[in-house]
Design a protein around this motif. Structure first.
Motif, PDB file in Angstrom:
ATOM      1  N   ASN A  27       0.848  -1.190   0.000  1.00 21.64           N
ATOM      2  CA  ASN A  27       0.000   0.000   0.000  1.00 21.64           C
ATOM      3  C   ASN A  27       0.884   1.240   0.000  1.00 21.64           C
ATOM      4  O   ASN A  27       1.383   1.682   1.023  1.00 21.64           O
ATOM      5  CB  ASN A  27      -0.934  -0.015   1.220  1.00 21.64           C
ATOM      6  N   THR A  29       0.196   4.323  -0.439  1.00 19.34           N
ATOM      7  CA  THR A  29      -0.341   5.491   0.278  1.00 19.34           C
ATOM      8  C   THR A  29       0.185   5.506   1.705  1.00 19.34           C
ATOM      9  O   THR A  29       0.701   6.510   2.191  1.00 19.34           O
ATOM     10  CB  THR A  29      -1.890   5.442   0.308  1.00 19.34           C
ATOM     11  N   THR A  30       0.102   4.342   2.364  1.00 17.45           N
ATOM     12  CA  THR A  30       0.536   4.244   3.747  1.00 17.45           C
ATOM     13  C   THR A  30       2.051   4.431   3.856  1.00 17.45           C
ATOM     14  O   THR A  30       2.524   5.146   4.716  1.00 17.45           O
ATOM     15  CB  THR A  30       0.126   2.885   4.339  1.00 17.45           C
TER      16      THR A  30
END
Ligand SMILES: *[C@@H]1O[C@H](CO)[C@@H](O)[C@H](O)[C@H]1NC(C)=O
Ligand SMILES: *[C@@H]1O[C@H](CO)[C@@H](O)[C@H](O)[C@H]1NC(C)=O
Ligand SMILES: *[C@@H]1O[C@H](CO)[C@@H](O)[C@H](O)[C@H]1NC(C)=O
Length: 261
Positions: A27, A29-30
């Motif tokens: 992920n 984004t994280t």
């Protein structure tokens, strides 16, 4: 039947706990959010419960004391270059300035809290930064600024990145300057002593630059005394020819003092 479902359940658990990081890694984004958060931590304040003791080089000349009533404000690791020019072949270089980025190490001071390093790791920190992190100063002649964007320093084996604290340079009058916006220090050498023989002699083995006490040369804001200790590298090499210049990588621990409030 019961045994079988128990086994299936246990296997599922094993797979889950063996791969906890996978969803996070995939992920982006994280991952980006984590990097950004680590790049902008604030410098830590000194703790009033800790007795911060300036290191000694073991020699006979002590570093000058800070003005009465002053207290340490920050302890930082500086990484950069010491610059020298050469007047003659075979002579030692003459210091003409330095450039460094300073990272706050206050929270790593031994015994000062949960982030603190052991005494041995603290004593070895400048050597580790010199040898395991990139030179932050851009030494190319075309560089718009020799300084990188302000960012924290990640050091292998140290859990928390060291927050950016200051830029060190010599001003147009060749006065050693530390910009800790909003604080500022312009220094004048008060004590100059040799680094201990155990100090890291640097990337080309030239030697560790001296330990110093700098008092306020006038024009300082908040800070009234600065020490350079636990130096690694930075000592001038012997000159090959007159007119040569040297730019020697170094790290050091800087201690900043200010009048107590
Ligand atoms: C990644 O994490 C963010 C925040 O937790 C979430 O909003 C987003 O949907 C996730 N994306 C993927 C591809 O899992
Ligand atoms: C150069 O510096 C070293 C270390 O301080 C000193 O021992 C030596 O005498 C100096 N050499 C000259 C030529 O000044
Ligand atoms: C020091 O040397 C570097 C090159 O290594 C140069 O970019 C910088 O301008 C010099 N700074 C001073 C103060 O001499």
């Amino acid at each position: 039947m019961q045994l079988t479902s128990l086994f299936v359940f246990a296997s599922a658990l094993a797979v889950t706990s063996a791969m906890p990081a996978r969803p996070r890694c995939s992920n982006t984004t994280t991952a980006t959010a984590t990097t950004t958060a680590q790049a902008t931590p604030s410098p830590t304040s000194v703790s009033t419960n800790v007795a911060y003791t300036l290191p000694s080089n073991g020699g006979t000349t002590p570093l000058a004391s800070p003005p009465t009533g002053s207290v340490v404000q920050h302890i930082a690791v500086g990484h950069g270059v010491q610059n020298y020019t050469c007047t003659a072949a075979g002579a030692n270089g003459t210091s003409i300035g330095a450039l460094a980025v300073l990272y706050d190490a206050t929270s790593l001071y031994p015994g000062s809290g949960s982030s603190a390093l052991s005494q041995a790791d603290w004593d070895a920190l400048t050597s580790k930064v010199l040898r395991t992190t990139s030179m932050p100063i851009d030494q190319s002649s075309g560089a718009a600024s020799p300084f990188p964007a302000d960012a924290a320093l990640t050091v292998e084996g140290v859990a928390t990145p060291l927050p950016y604290l200051a830029r060190h340079y010599f001003d147009s009058n060749k006065v050693p300057t530390f910009d800790l916006t909003p604080a500022l220090f312009k220094g004048s050498k008060t004590t100059d002593i040799l680094a201990p023989s155990s100090a890291d002699k640097g990337l080309t083995d030239e030697g560790a630059v001296d330990w110093l006490a700098l008092s306020d040369a006038g024009g300082s804001v908040t800070i009234n005394m600065v020490y350079r200790v636990l130096t690694s590298g930075g000592f001038q090499g012997v000159c090959a020819a007159a007119g040569d210049s040297q730019s020697v990588p170094y790290t050091a621990m800087y201690w900043f003092y200010a009048p107590s409030a």
